[in-house]
Design a protein around this motif. Structure first.
Motif, PDB file in Angstrom:
ATOM      1  N   SER A  44       0.831  -1.223   0.000  1.00 35.30           N
ATOM      2  CA  SER A  44       0.000   0.000   0.000  1.00 35.30           C
ATOM      3  C   SER A  44       0.859   1.264   0.000  1.00 35.30           C
ATOM      4  O   SER A  44       0.699   2.150   0.828  1.00 35.30           O
ATOM      5  N   LEU A  45       1.774   1.355  -0.947  1.00 36.20           N
ATOM      6  CA  LEU A  45       2.690   2.492  -0.994  1.00 36.20           C
ATOM      7  C   LEU A  45       2.030   3.722  -1.611  1.00 36.20           C
ATOM      8  O   LEU A  45       1.192   3.623  -2.489  1.00 36.20           O
ATOM      9  N   THR A  46       2.449   4.894  -1.160  1.00 41.69           N
ATOM     10  CA  THR A  46       1.936   6.151  -1.678  1.00 41.69           C
ATOM     11  C   THR A  46       2.749   6.588  -2.897  1.00 41.69           C
ATOM     12  O   THR A  46       3.818   6.035  -3.183  1.00 41.69           O
ATOM     13  N   LEU A  47       2.268   7.623  -3.569  1.00 44.29           N
ATOM     14  CA  LEU A  47       2.973   8.149  -4.738  1.00 44.29           C
ATOM     15  C   LEU A  47       4.380   8.616  -4.361  1.00 44.29           C
ATOM     16  O   LEU A  47       5.336   8.394  -5.102  1.00 44.29           O
ATOM     17  N   GLU A  48       4.520   9.244  -3.213  1.00 40.14           N
ATOM     18  CA  GLU A  48       5.838   9.705  -2.775  1.00 40.14           C
ATOM     19  C   GLU A  48       6.810   8.537  -2.617  1.00 40.14           C
ATOM     20  O   GLU A  48       7.982   8.650  -2.985  1.00 40.14           O
ATOM     21  N   ALA A  49       6.321   7.440  -2.092  1.00 44.39           N
ATOM     22  CA  ALA A  49       7.180   6.256  -1.950  1.00 44.39           C
ATOM     23  C   ALA A  49       7.580   5.717  -3.322  1.00 44.39           C
ATOM     24  O   ALA A  49       8.732   5.324  -3.529  1.00 44.39           O
ATOM     25  N   TYR A  50       6.637   5.712  -4.269  1.00 46.32           N
ATOM     26  CA  TYR A  50       6.963   5.287  -5.633  1.00 46.32           C
ATOM     27  C   TYR A  50       8.064   6.160  -6.213  1.00 46.32           C
ATOM     28  O   TYR A  50       9.006   5.674  -6.839  1.00 46.32           O
ATOM     29  N   LEU A  53      11.324   5.288  -4.773  1.00 47.64           N
ATOM     30  CA  LEU A  53      11.787   4.014  -5.332  1.00 47.64           C
ATOM     31  C   LEU A  53      12.326   4.192  -6.750  1.00 47.64           C
ATOM     32  O   LEU A  53      13.313   3.553  -7.127  1.00 47.64           O
ATOM     33  N   ILE A  54      11.713   5.067  -7.520  1.00 50.00           N
ATOM     34  CA  ILE A  54      12.223   5.347  -8.868  1.00 50.00           C
ATOM     35  C   ILE A  54      13.626   5.936  -8.771  1.00 50.00           C
ATOM     36  O   ILE A  54      14.524   5.554  -9.531  1.00 50.00           O
ATOM     37  N   CYS A  55      13.838   6.854  -7.833  1.00 50.52           N
ATOM     38  CA  CYS A  55      15.177   7.424  -7.636  1.00 50.52           C
ATOM     39  C   CYS A  55      16.177   6.338  -7.260  1.00 50.52           C
ATOM     40  O   CYS A  55      17.309   6.317  -7.751  1.00 50.52           O
ATOM     41  N   ILE A  56      15.751   5.429  -6.406  1.00 53.17           N
ATOM     42  CA  ILE A  56      16.633   4.318  -6.001  1.00 53.17           C
ATOM     43  C   ILE A  56      16.977   3.461  -7.211  1.00 53.17           C
ATOM     44  O   ILE A  56      18.136   3.080  -7.413  1.00 53.17           O
ATOM     45  N   ILE A  57      15.981   3.172  -8.038  1.00 54.57           N
ATOM     46  CA  ILE A  57      16.232   2.370  -9.240  1.00 54.57           C
ATOM     47  C   ILE A  57      17.198   3.094 -10.169  1.00 54.57           C
ATOM     48  O   ILE A  57      18.115   2.491 -10.726  1.00 54.57           O
ATOM     49  N   LEU A  58      17.021   4.397 -10.330  1.00 59.17           N
ATOM     50  CA  LEU A  58      17.892   5.158 -11.226  1.00 59.17           C
ATOM     51  C   LEU A  58      19.351   5.153 -10.772  1.00 59.17           C
ATOM     52  O   LEU A  58      20.262   5.133 -11.602  1.00 59.17           O
ATOM     53  N   PHE A  59      19.577   5.161  -9.467  1.00 56.75           N
ATOM     54  CA  PHE A  59      20.943   5.222  -8.957  1.00 56.75           C
ATOM     55  C   PHE A  59      21.530   3.850  -8.624  1.00 56.75           C
ATOM     56  O   PHE A  59      22.674   3.758  -8.188  1.00 56.75           O
ATOM     57  N   THR A  60      20.768   2.774  -8.818  1.00 58.00           N
ATOM     58  CA  THR A  60      21.286   1.429  -8.600  1.00 58.00           C
ATOM     59  C   THR A  60      22.144   1.053  -9.805  1.00 58.00           C
ATOM     60  O   THR A  60      21.669   1.015 -10.924  1.00 58.00           O
ATOM     61  N   ARG A  61      23.411   0.807  -9.571  1.00 59.81           N
ATOM     62  CA  ARG A  61      24.304   0.512 -10.682  1.00 59.81           C
ATOM     63  C   ARG A  61      24.853  -0.902 -10.650  1.00 59.81           C
ATOM     64  O   ARG A  61      25.509  -1.344 -11.579  1.00 59.81           O
ATOM     65  N   GLY A  62      24.565  -1.627  -9.569  1.00 55.27           N
ATOM     66  CA  GLY A  62      25.096  -2.986  -9.471  1.00 55.27           C
ATOM     67  C   GLY A  62      26.606  -2.938  -9.522  1.00 55.27           C
ATOM     68  O   GLY A  62      27.243  -2.160  -8.837  1.00 55.27           O
ATOM     69  N   GLU A  63      27.192  -3.741 -10.361  1.00 59.71           N
ATOM     70  CA  GLU A  63      28.646  -3.771 -10.516  1.00 59.71           C
ATOM     71  C   GLU A  63      29.100  -2.936 -11.712  1.00 59.71           C
ATOM     72  O   GLU A  63      30.266  -2.957 -12.083  1.00 59.71           O
ATOM     73  N   HIS A  78      21.489   8.009  -0.002  1.00 60.41           N
ATOM     74  CA  HIS A  78      20.595   9.087   0.448  1.00 60.41           C
ATOM     75  C   HIS A  78      19.129   8.712   0.227  1.00 60.41           C
ATOM     76  O   HIS A  78      18.305   8.830   1.139  1.00 60.41           O
ATOM     77  N   TYR A  79      18.790   8.241  -0.977  1.00 58.94           N
ATOM     78  CA  TYR A  79      17.395   7.900  -1.266  1.00 58.94           C
ATOM     79  C   TYR A  79      16.932   6.674  -0.483  1.00 58.94           C
ATOM     80  O   TYR A  79      15.768   6.583  -0.100  1.00 58.94           O
ATOM     81  N   ASN A  80      17.816   5.732  -0.241  1.00 64.96           N
ATOM     82  CA  ASN A  80      17.465   4.577   0.598  1.00 64.96           C
ATOM     83  C   ASN A  80      17.090   5.029   2.013  1.00 64.96           C
ATOM     84  O   ASN A  80      16.084   4.598   2.573  1.00 64.96           O
TER      85      ASN A  80
END
Length: 123
Positions: A44-50, A53-63, A78-80
């Motif tokens: 039940s996440l809100t728009l702000e949480a989405y 999460l989009i910011c987290i996905i954008l900055f996730t670079r893996g290896e 920071h976003y986490n």
């Protein structure tokens, strides 16, 4: 998905199903997006949480190596933290413990890497 769109003075809803997404993005990406979508609905996440999460996905670079990777990693951290604090303070659905938030972040990060892999193989 149901998207709310304002057209003129009217609010209309656009419905997007997995077949529509599959036609545009491919079956693998469609399945991954709908799996993530069901995960979000479960919590039940809100728009702000989405958005966080989009910011987290954008900055996730893996290896993946990149220029200014330290800045990307700092932004990811920071976003986490921001998402964890936001969910702890304002979540109205079922109570999310720190371990649940970490599990959610882990699943979203893994999904981001899978999606990035699917997108890169389709190029």
């Amino acid at each position: 998905f149901r998207l709310e769109v304002d057209i003129g003075n009217e609010t209309q809803f656009i419905y997007v199903d997995d077949k529509t997404v599959s036609k545009r993005a491919g079956e693998g990406i469609s399945k991954e997006l709908f799996k993530i979508s069901s995960l979000f609905t479960e919590y039940s996440l809100t728009l702000e949480a989405y958005l966080l999460l989009i910011c987290i996905i954008l900055f996730t670079r893996g290896e993946m190596q990149m220029e200014k990777q330290t800045k990307a990693d700092l932004s990811l951290t920071h976003y986490n933290r921001l998402l964890s604090k936001y969910l702890a303070a304002s979540h109205t659905g079922k109570k999310l413990s720190n371990s649940t938030i970490q599990k959610l972040l882990t699943e979203v990060s893994a999904a981001a890497l899978r999606l990035r892999g699917l997108v890169l193989t389709d190029l």
